[in-house]
Design an enzyme around this catalytic site. Structure first.
Site, PDB file in Angstrom:
ATOM      1  N   LYS A  78       0.845  -1.194   0.000  1.00 51.68           N
ATOM      2  CA  LYS A  78       0.000   0.000   0.000  1.00 51.68           C
ATOM      3  C   LYS A  78       0.881   1.245   0.000  1.00 51.68           C
ATOM      4  CE  LYS A  78      -3.938   2.079   2.474  1.00 51.68           C
ATOM      5  NZ  LYS A  78      -4.876   1.932   3.611  1.00 51.68           N
ATOM      6  N   SER A 153      -9.722   2.196   2.813  1.00 53.04           N
ATOM      7  CA  SER A 153      -8.825   2.901   1.916  1.00 53.04           C
ATOM      8  C   SER A 153      -7.850   1.988   1.183  1.00 53.04           C
ATOM      9  CB  SER A 153      -8.025   3.939   2.715  1.00 53.04           C
ATOM     10  OG  SER A 153      -7.210   3.314   3.704  1.00 53.04           O
ATOM     11  N   SER A 177     -10.133  -0.169   7.025  1.00 55.11           N
ATOM     12  CA  SER A 177      -9.562  -0.012   5.686  1.00 55.11           C
ATOM     13  C   SER A 177      -8.889  -1.249   5.117  1.00 55.11           C
ATOM     14  CB  SER A 177      -8.557   1.147   5.681  1.00 55.11           C
ATOM     15  OG  SER A 177      -9.228   2.370   5.795  1.00 55.11           O
TER      16      SER A 177
END
Length: 490
Positions: A78, A153, A177
């Site tokens: 990420k 996210s 997330s």
């Protein structure tokens, strides 16, 4: 590549040890799969192809140890986890040209395990969002339906695994997330106990809530990845000095006698009927496996979203002060004095959702409002934690939906902040209490995946994996594939 993308980490490891494939072969085919699917999914912000291929070659030359299951395995990262000399943007214009000079602790652990980072994955800007639509760079699509959001996210991290681009990825979870996008994409996502995984080198959103965790196609793969990235880190003052078990070693599928709680608040108004049905069927599966499942109450969980958006936004307003246009990142050219540098760089560099949360947090911390908002939110946070403590005095695990809905349409909710915020109503309380939570595939509704959330006691991820593995072995949801991998979307 379609054969390799369906294999578990242990199966890939067996092929690497037997020299049926090399790390170079696996990495090259990973990039082929990424390039074939990326136009449809848009998971990656930055690819790391030349460095990854060089690392794979070095790993092949060194030789892959039979005892190191993760050696030579490609992994996606990420883009809020800092990576030395590799663009790290947090999906924001303000960091669009930022190349860190050091690695996050989890990256050091990835390299220690001889895993191969293939690139940086798209996300909501600074991890603020529930759909990966606030990214400055692109909008990632759901692997099962490209008209739907992947969740957020960590939407890029989830979609990349679900679309077969990588067998494992790292995400971060501040209020859901990892779990919500794992649910939306039909994969396994684990948010570990707060302090289990070092936050050093994770670009901070809300420091008392953020945790890094793995996203995979199966429970055992997830357990292997979590063991590799966990452990005490002196560079992180919130890191816990707790022993790291071999999470994959104890997966027997036996959960006889386990006591499981199902909170009534997690099954009420706002839960889509198909999601509720899948969770109730999951509860029956647990009973059939020999566990006891009983209804309980978490009365203060209804305040979770309100508490979270005060605490998280307050911490974000403090953490994001470092992005000032002076030391690194974007600097506005439209300036006449120092005040302009600060104001214009932030106004032009941050997106709308980030600015909204900074303002909300600054207001909550301001003189005259601190006691009414931030302090009160902290007190209610304690009540939420005490609710969990009471349930865990009698039960081993808590289950419920990971998200109240299946994936919604791209653009459907992005202009409605309240609806977007309510997406995390079932995951937020876990972060507020510092507990571990995971999402595992539990069925389908409207042709889209439904995730079952499993919540455990502090530092008891082993019990969660045991239950999740038993559920996975008793069902076939994790074997279903999206159309992009030749499936029929259930």
């Amino acid at each position: 590549m379609t054969e390799l993308v369906s294999k578990s980490l242990e199966e890939l490891h067996g092929m690497l040890v037997a020299k049926e494939i090399s790390a170079v072969d696996l990495t090259a085919e990973t990039f082929e799969q990424i390039k074939a699917t990326e136009p449809k999914v848009d998971s990656f912000i930055t690819l790391n192809e030349s460095n990854a291929m060089a690392l794979a070659k070095a790993i092949d030359e060194k030789g892959i140890s039979e005892s190191n299951v993760l050696a030579g395995i490609p992994i996606g990262i990420k883009d809020n986890i800092v990576t030395k000399d590799l663009l790290t943007t947090a999906a924001s214009k303000i960091l669009a040209n930022f190349e860190p000079i050091y690695d996050a602790t989890v990256m050091e652990k990835v390299y220690q395990a001889d895993m191969i980072p293939v690139g940086k994955l798209n996300m909501d800007e600074f991890a603020m969002g529930a759909s990966t639509e606030t990214s400055y760079f692109k909008k990632t699509k759901n692997a099962w339906d490209h008209t739907k959001v992947p969740g957020g996210s960590s939407g890029g991290s989830a979609a990349a695994v679900a679309a077969g681009q990588v067998p494992v990825s790292l995400g971060s979870d501040t209020g859901g997330s990892i779990r919500q996008p794992a649910s939306f994409n039909g994969i396994v996502g684990m948010k570990p106990t707060y302090g289990r995984v070092s936050r050093f080198g994770l670009i901070a959103f809300a420091s008392s809530l953020d945790q890094i965790g793995p996203m995979t196609r199966s429970v055992k793969d997830n357990a292997l990845a979590l063991s590799a990235i966990s452990g005490f880190d002196a560079k992180d003052s919130t890191s816990a000095g707790v022993a790291v078990p071999d999470f994959a070693a104890g997966l027997t599928g036996d959960i006889k006698g386990m006591k499981v709680a199902l909170p009534k608040e997690y099954m009420g108004e706002g839960i889509q009927p198909g999601v509720r049905e899948a969770v109730l069927k999951a509860a029956e599966t647990f009973r059939a496996l020999g566990a006891t499942v009983e209804e309980v109450s978490l009365p203060h969980s209804k305040y979770g979203v309100s508490v979270y958006y005060i605490i998280a936004s307050s911490e974000a307003s403090s953490n994001l002060q470092r992005f000032d246009g002076i030391r690194y990142g974007y600097r506005s050219e439209n300036v006449k004095n120092l005040d302009d540098v600060y104001v214009n760089s932030r106004s032009e560099g941050f997106g709308e959702e980030v600015k909204r949360r900074i303002m909300l947090g600054t207001f909550s911390l301001s003189s005259g409002y601190y006691d009414a908002y931030f302090k009160k939110a902290g007190q209610v946070r304690t009540l939420i934690k005490q609710d969990f403590d009471k349930v865990f005095a009698d039960y081993d695990l808590i289950i419920g939906p990971a998200s109240p809905t299946v994936a919604f349409g791209l653009g459907e909710n992005i202009n409605d902040p309240i609806t977007m915020y309510m997406n995390d109503i079932l995951t937020i309380p876990v972060n507020l209490a510092g507990l571990p939570g995971m999402s595992v595939p539990a069925g389908f509704s409207e042709g889209l995946p439904v995730g079952l959330q499993i919540i455990g006691k502090h530092f008891d991820e082993a019990t969660m994996y045991q239950a999740a593995y038993a559920f996975e072995q008793a069902t076939d949801f994790h074997t279903k594939k999206p159309v992009i991998l030749g499936g029929n979307n259930a």
